[in-house]
Write a protein that holds these residues in place. Structure first.
Motif, mmCIF file in Angstrom:
data_model
loop_
_atom_site.group_PDB
_atom_site.id
_atom_site.type_symbol
_atom_site.label_atom_id
_atom_site.label_comp_id
_atom_site.label_asym_id
_atom_site.label_seq_id
_atom_site.Cartn_x
_atom_site.Cartn_y
_atom_site.Cartn_z
ATOM 1 N N MET A 98 0.839 -1.193 0.000
ATOM 2 C CA MET A 98 0.000 0.000 0.000
ATOM 3 C C MET A 98 0.874 1.243 0.000
ATOM 4 O O MET A 98 1.899 1.292 0.693
ATOM 5 N N ALA A 99 0.470 2.240 -0.749
ATOM 6 C CA ALA A 99 1.191 3.509 -0.815
ATOM 7 C C ALA A 99 0.221 4.629 -0.472
ATOM 8 O O ALA A 99 -0.905 4.665 -0.985
ATOM 9 N N PHE A 100 0.649 5.519 0.402
ATOM 10 C CA PHE A 100 -0.204 6.640 0.785
ATOM 11 C C PHE A 100 0.651 7.724 1.430
ATOM 12 O O PHE A 100 1.822 7.506 1.762
ATOM 13 N N GLY A 101 0.063 8.903 1.616
ATOM 14 C CA GLY A 101 0.740 10.012 2.254
ATOM 15 C C GLY A 101 0.265 10.192 3.684
ATOM 16 O O GLY A 101 -0.923 10.087 3.970
ATOM 17 N N LEU A 102 1.203 10.452 4.592
ATOM 18 C CA LEU A 102 0.891 10.806 5.965
ATOM 19 C C LEU A 102 1.326 12.246 6.204
ATOM 20 O O LEU A 102 2.483 12.607 5.945
ATOM 21 N N GLU A 103 0.413 13.054 6.689
ATOM 22 C CA GLU A 103 0.699 14.464 6.918
ATOM 23 C C GLU A 103 1.290 14.662 8.311
ATOM 24 O O GLU A 103 0.743 14.192 9.303
ATOM 25 N N ALA A 104 2.410 15.360 8.374
ATOM 26 C CA ALA A 104 3.021 15.784 9.625
ATOM 27 C C ALA A 104 3.282 17.282 9.528
ATOM 28 O O ALA A 104 3.192 17.877 8.447
ATOM 29 N N THR A 105 3.636 17.892 10.647
ATOM 30 C CA THR A 105 3.915 19.331 10.630
ATOM 31 C C THR A 105 5.041 19.654 9.667
ATOM 32 O O THR A 105 5.033 20.694 8.994
ATOM 33 N N LEU A 106 6.020 18.763 9.563
ATOM 34 C CA LEU A 106 7.164 18.987 8.679
ATOM 35 C C LEU A 106 6.780 18.948 7.208
ATOM 36 O O LEU A 106 7.407 19.577 6.374
ATOM 37 N N GLY A 107 5.732 18.191 6.879
ATOM 38 C CA GLY A 107 5.317 18.001 5.492
ATOM 39 C C GLY A 107 4.673 16.638 5.328
ATOM 40 O O GLY A 107 4.467 15.907 6.305
ATOM 41 N N THR A 108 4.357 16.284 4.097
ATOM 42 C CA THR A 108 3.712 14.996 3.818
ATOM 43 C C THR A 108 4.772 13.955 3.496
ATOM 44 O O THR A 108 5.646 14.177 2.653
ATOM 45 N N LEU A 109 4.678 12.815 4.185
ATOM 46 C CA LEU A 109 5.632 11.733 3.999
ATOM 47 C C LEU A 109 5.004 10.663 3.125
ATOM 48 O O LEU A 109 3.933 10.132 3.438
ATOM 49 N N ALA A 110 5.656 10.348 2.003
ATOM 50 C CA ALA A 110 5.187 9.312 1.088
ATOM 51 C C ALA A 110 5.607 7.950 1.627
ATOM 52 O O ALA A 110 6.798 7.664 1.762
ATOM 53 N N CYS A 111 4.628 7.105 1.949
ATOM 54 C CA CYS A 111 4.879 5.819 2.601
ATOM 55 C C CYS A 111 4.490 4.659 1.691
ATOM 56 O O CYS A 111 3.506 4.750 0.957
ATOM 57 N N VAL A 112 5.249 3.582 1.770
ATOM 58 C CA VAL A 112 4.906 2.318 1.123
ATOM 59 C C VAL A 112 5.033 1.233 2.175
ATOM 60 O O VAL A 112 6.067 1.125 2.846
ATOM 61 N N VAL A 113 3.994 0.430 2.349
ATOM 62 C CA VAL A 113 3.970 -0.585 3.399
ATOM 63 C C VAL A 113 3.560 -1.928 2.814
ATOM 64 O O VAL A 113 2.656 -2.001 1.974
ATOM 65 N N ARG A 125 9.607 8.346 2.321
ATOM 66 C CA ARG A 125 10.544 9.334 1.775
ATOM 67 C C ARG A 125 10.393 10.633 2.550
ATOM 68 O O ARG A 125 9.287 11.094 2.801
ATOM 69 N N MET A 126 11.527 11.208 2.907
ATOM 70 C CA MET A 126 11.511 12.466 3.641
ATOM 71 C C MET A 126 11.016 13.608 2.756
ATOM 72 O O MET A 126 11.432 13.720 1.592
ATOM 73 N N PRO A 127 10.156 14.490 3.285
ATOM 74 C CA PRO A 127 9.704 15.646 2.506
ATOM 75 C C PRO A 127 10.728 16.767 2.452
ATOM 76 O O PRO A 127 10.579 17.704 1.680
ATOM 77 N N VAL A 128 11.757 16.689 3.292
ATOM 78 C CA VAL A 128 12.841 17.666 3.288
ATOM 79 C C VAL A 128 14.160 16.904 3.324
ATOM 80 O O VAL A 128 14.218 15.753 3.764
ATOM 81 N N LEU A 129 15.229 17.548 2.872
ATOM 82 C CA LEU A 129 16.564 16.965 2.959
ATOM 83 C C LEU A 129 17.242 17.445 4.232
ATOM 84 O O LEU A 129 16.871 18.482 4.795
ATOM 85 N N PRO A 130 18.233 16.706 4.722
ATOM 86 C CA PRO A 130 18.928 17.132 5.934
ATOM 87 C C PRO A 130 19.528 18.524 5.773
ATOM 88 O O PRO A 130 20.010 18.894 4.695
ATOM 89 N N GLU A 131 19.505 19.258 6.861
ATOM 90 C CA GLU A 131 20.065 20.612 6.891
ATOM 91 C C GLU A 131 21.302 20.620 7.788
ATOM 92 O O GLU A 131 21.255 20.163 8.935
ATOM 93 N N TYR A 132 22.398 21.141 7.250
ATOM 94 C CA TYR A 132 23.637 21.265 8.032
ATOM 95 C C TYR A 132 23.531 22.499 8.914
ATOM 96 O O TYR A 132 23.289 23.605 8.432
ATOM 97 N N LEU A 133 23.726 22.314 10.214
ATOM 98 C CA LEU A 133 23.577 23.407 11.174
ATOM 99 C C LEU A 133 24.908 23.915 11.706
ATOM 100 O O LEU A 133 24.918 24.822 12.552
ATOM 101 N N GLY A 134 26.011 23.344 11.241
ATOM 102 C CA GLY A 134 27.321 23.821 11.679
ATOM 103 C C GLY A 134 28.117 22.725 12.364
ATOM 104 O O GLY A 134 27.611 21.650 12.708
ATOM 105 N N ASP A 135 29.397 23.029 12.580
ATOM 106 C CA ASP A 135 30.255 22.087 13.284
ATOM 107 C C ASP A 135 29.824 21.969 14.738
ATOM 108 O O ASP A 135 29.232 22.886 15.319
ATOM 109 N N GLY A 136 30.145 20.834 15.343
ATOM 110 C CA GLY A 136 29.860 20.641 16.751
ATOM 111 C C GLY A 136 30.906 21.307 17.623
ATOM 112 O O GLY A 136 31.883 21.885 17.122
ATOM 113 N N PRO A 137 30.743 21.249 18.942
ATOM 114 C CA PRO A 137 31.729 21.818 19.861
ATOM 115 C C PRO A 137 33.059 21.065 19.777
ATOM 116 O O PRO A 137 33.167 20.017 19.140
#
Length: 298
Positions: A98-113, A125-137
């Protein structure tokens, strides 16, 4: 009104392992304080409240809560909810993948089960790609916050870094499996790490070949002392791999084992698609198993 709930173990194919999840069905009419109170009552790392979708072409809308806060997205709630809804659809006579979309605050996630008997496997599938926030401490403060020595932080090209694909994470490479097992949060040292973020510690998995890692995740600021499986961190880990590993164009599969130290082993699949040297898509995969069903009377 009575509301149905289900619990599942996620990112596993064996009950009583992986990451427990509570899913509250019939969540219409619950306001945010009521959802937060129920999530605190379940006291799992996350609880999902299922609502009708805002768009008819999607399967459902999710709101996701830790015991202390709402999240824009989390991975094991998404996978667990997708498997649960597919199993419910299976009862209605739909038996194929089954394939369907699940809505979250981040966006709609395309799911296959692919539903089975009381369990299922899926990917989204992620609705957004990872975001680099900078080097760690620097390694000193990171080591102090985890009760480790500075020399135990980092391996190969990997150094502490910040990424997110939803909530933010401070990713901490740990030199050995033994050091990963000894890691613990030292609350008095957390302020030296900068803005609050979940700590995702990882090391190469000695039991596997290729891109396999073992990990632990600590998020005390979210009411989660340690998490057995963290899909949002797995999604953001794709950004870590792009930063520190020489990956070429094509499809790349990563396996993250988590929860081993807790006695709740889990396995999370991460699939990266790279084109022209850039990350184009990230998918998360795994299994989920039904554990219990009941009714809320509040």
């Amino acid at each position: 009104m009575p509301r149905r709930f289900v619990t599942l173990d996620v990112f596993t194919d064996t009950a009583l392992t992986g990451n427990p999840l509570a899913v509250v069905l019939d969540a219409e009419g619950l306001d945010t304080p009521a959802m937060q109170a129920l999530a605190a009552e379940f006291n799992l790392s996350e609880t999902v409240f299922v609502l009708p979708p805002t768009e008819a072409r999607h399967r459902a809308q999710m709101r996701i809560f830790t015991p202390t806060a709402e999240l824009p997205f989390a991975g094991h709630p998404t996978l667990g909810t997708a498997v649960l809804l597919a199993l419910r659809d299976q009862r209605a006579g739909l038996t194929d993948a089954m394939a369907f979309g699940l809505e979250a605050t981040l966006g709609t996630l395309a799911c296959v089960v692919e539903p089975g008997e009381g369990r299922g496997t899926g990917r989204f599938r992620m609705p957004v790609l990872p975001e680099y926030l900078g080097d760690g401490p620097e390694t000193g403060p990171v080591a102090a916050a985890l009760g480790l020595e500075p020399a135990e932080i980092g391996f190969a090209r990997h150094a502490p870094s910040r990424h997110r694909a939803g909530p933010p994470f401070l990713f901490v490479p740990v030199a050995t499996r033994a050091a990963l097992d000894r890691a613990r949060v030292v609350p008095a040292a957390l302020d030296d790490l900068g803005p609050p973020a979940a700590l995702y510690c990882y090391t190469p998995d000695p039991d596997g070949l290729g891109h396999r890692y073992q990990a632990r995740m600590f998020a005390p600021h979210l009411g989660v002392p340690e998490d057995p499986a963290t899909g949002s961190a797995a999604a953001a880990f794709a950004g870590v791999m792009m930063q520190f590993e020489p990956l070429g164009d094509g499809e790349h599969a990563i396996v993250l084992r988590q929860g081993v130290r807790m006695g709740r082993p889990s396995s999370i699949g991460v699939q990266l698609c790279i084109e022209a040297g850039a990350l184009r898509a990230v998918e998360i995969s795994g299994g989920a198993v039904l554990v219990s069903e009941g009714t809320l009377l509040v």
